[in-house]
Design a protein around this motif. Sequence first.
Motif, PDB file in Angstrom:
ATOM      1  N   GLY A 204     -68.873  30.788  62.982  1.00  0.00           N
ATOM      2  CA  GLY A 204     -68.924  30.872  61.524  1.00  0.00           C
ATOM      3  C   GLY A 204     -67.575  30.858  60.844  1.00  0.00           C
ATOM      4  O   GLY A 204     -67.477  31.031  59.624  1.00  0.00           O
ATOM      5  N   GLU A 205     -66.505  30.605  61.593  1.00  0.00           N
ATOM      6  CA  GLU A 205     -65.141  30.642  61.050  1.00  0.00           C
ATOM      7  C   GLU A 205     -64.704  29.265  60.556  1.00  0.00           C
ATOM      8  O   GLU A 205     -65.141  28.239  61.069  1.00  0.00           O
ATOM      9  CB  GLU A 205     -64.188  31.123  62.145  1.00  0.00           C
ATOM     10  CG  GLU A 205     -62.766  31.392  61.682  1.00  0.00           C
ATOM     11  CD  GLU A 205     -61.911  32.022  62.772  1.00  0.00           C
ATOM     12  OE1 GLU A 205     -61.022  32.826  62.421  1.00  0.00           O
ATOM     13  OE2 GLU A 205     -62.108  31.721  63.962  1.00  0.00           O
ATOM     14  N   LEU A 206     -63.830  29.259  59.551  1.00  0.00           N
ATOM     15  CA  LEU A 206     -63.145  28.043  59.103  1.00  0.00           C
ATOM     16  C   LEU A 206     -61.726  28.129  59.645  1.00  0.00           C
ATOM     17  O   LEU A 206     -60.891  28.887  59.156  1.00  0.00           O
ATOM     18  CB  LEU A 206     -63.156  27.951  57.573  1.00  0.00           C
ATOM     19  CG  LEU A 206     -62.383  26.796  56.926  1.00  0.00           C
ATOM     20  CD1 LEU A 206     -62.722  25.456  57.558  1.00  0.00           C
ATOM     21  CD2 LEU A 206     -62.638  26.753  55.422  1.00  0.00           C
TER      22      LEU A 206
ATOM     23  N   CYS B  15     -57.671  28.055  55.094  1.00  0.00           N
ATOM     24  CA  CYS B  15     -58.383  28.420  56.325  1.00  0.00           C
ATOM     25  C   CYS B  15     -58.331  29.936  56.533  1.00  0.00           C
ATOM     26  O   CYS B  15     -57.428  30.614  56.059  1.00  0.00           O
ATOM     27  CB  CYS B  15     -57.747  27.733  57.529  1.00  0.00           C
ATOM     28  SG  CYS B  15     -57.703  25.933  57.426  1.00  0.00           S
TER      29      CYS B  15
ATOM     30  N   LYS C 271     -69.382  26.442  55.265  1.00  0.00           N
ATOM     31  CA  LYS C 271     -69.122  27.668  56.019  1.00  0.00           C
ATOM     32  C   LYS C 271     -70.103  28.761  55.601  1.00  0.00           C
ATOM     33  O   LYS C 271     -70.594  29.523  56.441  1.00  0.00           O
ATOM     34  CB  LYS C 271     -67.683  28.128  55.771  1.00  0.00           C
ATOM     35  CG  LYS C 271     -67.325  29.405  56.518  1.00  0.00           C
ATOM     36  CD  LYS C 271     -66.141  30.078  55.905  1.00  0.00           C
ATOM     37  CE  LYS C 271     -65.930  31.491  56.373  1.00  0.00           C
ATOM     38  NZ  LYS C 271     -67.037  32.291  56.782  1.00  0.00           N
TER      39      LYS C 271
ATOM     40  N   LYS D  34     -65.928  24.973  52.266  1.00  0.00           N
ATOM     41  CA  LYS D  34     -66.214  26.390  51.995  1.00  0.00           C
ATOM     42  C   LYS D  34     -67.720  26.603  51.842  1.00  0.00           C
ATOM     43  O   LYS D  34     -68.276  27.597  52.332  1.00  0.00           O
ATOM     44  CB  LYS D  34     -65.481  26.831  50.719  1.00  0.00           C
ATOM     45  CG  LYS D  34     -63.973  26.919  50.851  1.00  0.00           C
ATOM     46  CD  LYS D  34     -63.560  28.137  51.655  1.00  0.00           C
ATOM     47  CE  LYS D  34     -62.043  28.206  51.842  1.00  0.00           C
ATOM     48  NZ  LYS D  34     -61.330  28.479  50.593  1.00  0.00           N
TER      49      LYS D  34
ATOM     50  N   THR E 231     -69.728  26.602  61.920  1.00  0.00           N
ATOM     51  CA  THR E 231     -68.347  26.806  62.355  1.00  0.00           C
ATOM     52  C   THR E 231     -67.556  25.523  62.115  1.00  0.00           C
ATOM     53  O   THR E 231     -68.019  24.444  62.477  1.00  0.00           O
ATOM     54  CB  THR E 231     -68.290  27.163  63.848  1.00  0.00           C
ATOM     55  OG1 THR E 231     -69.100  28.316  64.081  1.00  0.00           O
ATOM     56  CG2 THR E 231     -66.858  27.443  64.291  1.00  0.00           C
ATOM     57  N   ILE E 232     -66.381  25.643  61.522  1.00  0.00           N
ATOM     58  CA  ILE E 232     -65.598  24.460  61.176  1.00  0.00           C
ATOM     59  C   ILE E 232     -64.200  24.559  61.775  1.00  0.00           C
ATOM     60  O   ILE E 232     -63.470  25.522  61.546  1.00  0.00           O
ATOM     61  CB  ILE E 232     -65.496  24.285  59.641  1.00  0.00           C
ATOM     62  CG1 ILE E 232     -66.892  24.200  59.014  1.00  0.00           C
ATOM     63  CG2 ILE E 232     -64.679  23.042  59.289  1.00  0.00           C
ATOM     64  CD1 ILE E 232     -66.896  24.249  57.503  1.00  0.00           C
TER      65      ILE E 232
END
Length: 312
Positions: free
Chosen positions: A31-33, A200, A181, A178, A186-187
């Motif tokens: 789930g993080e950028l 980020c 996300k 955004k 997850t990006i």
Amino acid sequence: MNAVELHKISKTYDKGKLRAVHEVSFKVKKGELFGLIGSDGAGKTSLFRILTTVLLADSGSATVAGFDVVKDYQQIRNRVGYMPGKFSLYQDLTIKENLEFFAAIFGTTIDENYELIKDIYDQIKPFSDRRAGKLSGGMKQKLALCCALIHKPEVLLLDEPTTGVDVVSRKEFWAMLKALKEKGITILVSTPYMDEANLCERIALIQNGEIMSVDTPENIIKSFPTTLFAAKSENIYKLLNDFRSDAKVDSCYAFGEFLHITLKENGGSDIEDLKEFAAQKGHNDIFIQQITPGIEDSFIRLMQEKTQKPTH
């Protein structure tokens, strides 16, 4: 759980003569950028090709969505959305035809996952019958993103997606990331643009195939070890050379219309000392002030430290 993990990944080309990446390790949380930040030739694309299972590493290991990039390549391909740096969709197909084609490859339809791409696709839908080769850079970018998302991937890998795109389209693109996300995707995005690092949650700074730092942009900036000054005068090129000849100056480099300067030792009269030195060199219109470093300053500092580090 981590969505992406790399452990000491190394890759060379030309029978080992050209080093692309060397013992790269970092983790991307679910789930993080996450941003991979580095200049052209730093090794970003090689890492992305390894993670998307189209290139084998020479050594090390990596997982995406919990699957090994070598043993479980098919599972990864079904769970990953990939957008390469160069526009790679079919130029002679229309917007709609490209999207339908990629949906069919993954055994789905546009309607099935439309909610995921709706906000993006609705911006180009009025031109759905236009051939992809006739689109502007920003529209190509949005179409490529839609095609990468059409099968509802768990992990989205974007290799320099904003390179060559105008400033407005870049801003729009990051707003889209955004929003994605927030939907739980997850990006992992790579970029040579230092200003995008601040967009980020965490970043890895890479240069010459090696990771220099992995942290939040804020923490990387906070770790800048010394005071930074900005200076300018009418003859900026002469000022650059003059400061570089000063024994007290540790680093001096051009940054827009200013020079950014650090000293070997910090003291209370640093600005006055710099002004006095510049005046001695004939600069009567000198402007100097203390400033807060940015990501690019931190990147340059880490590069210098790496260059100066003795090899054994």
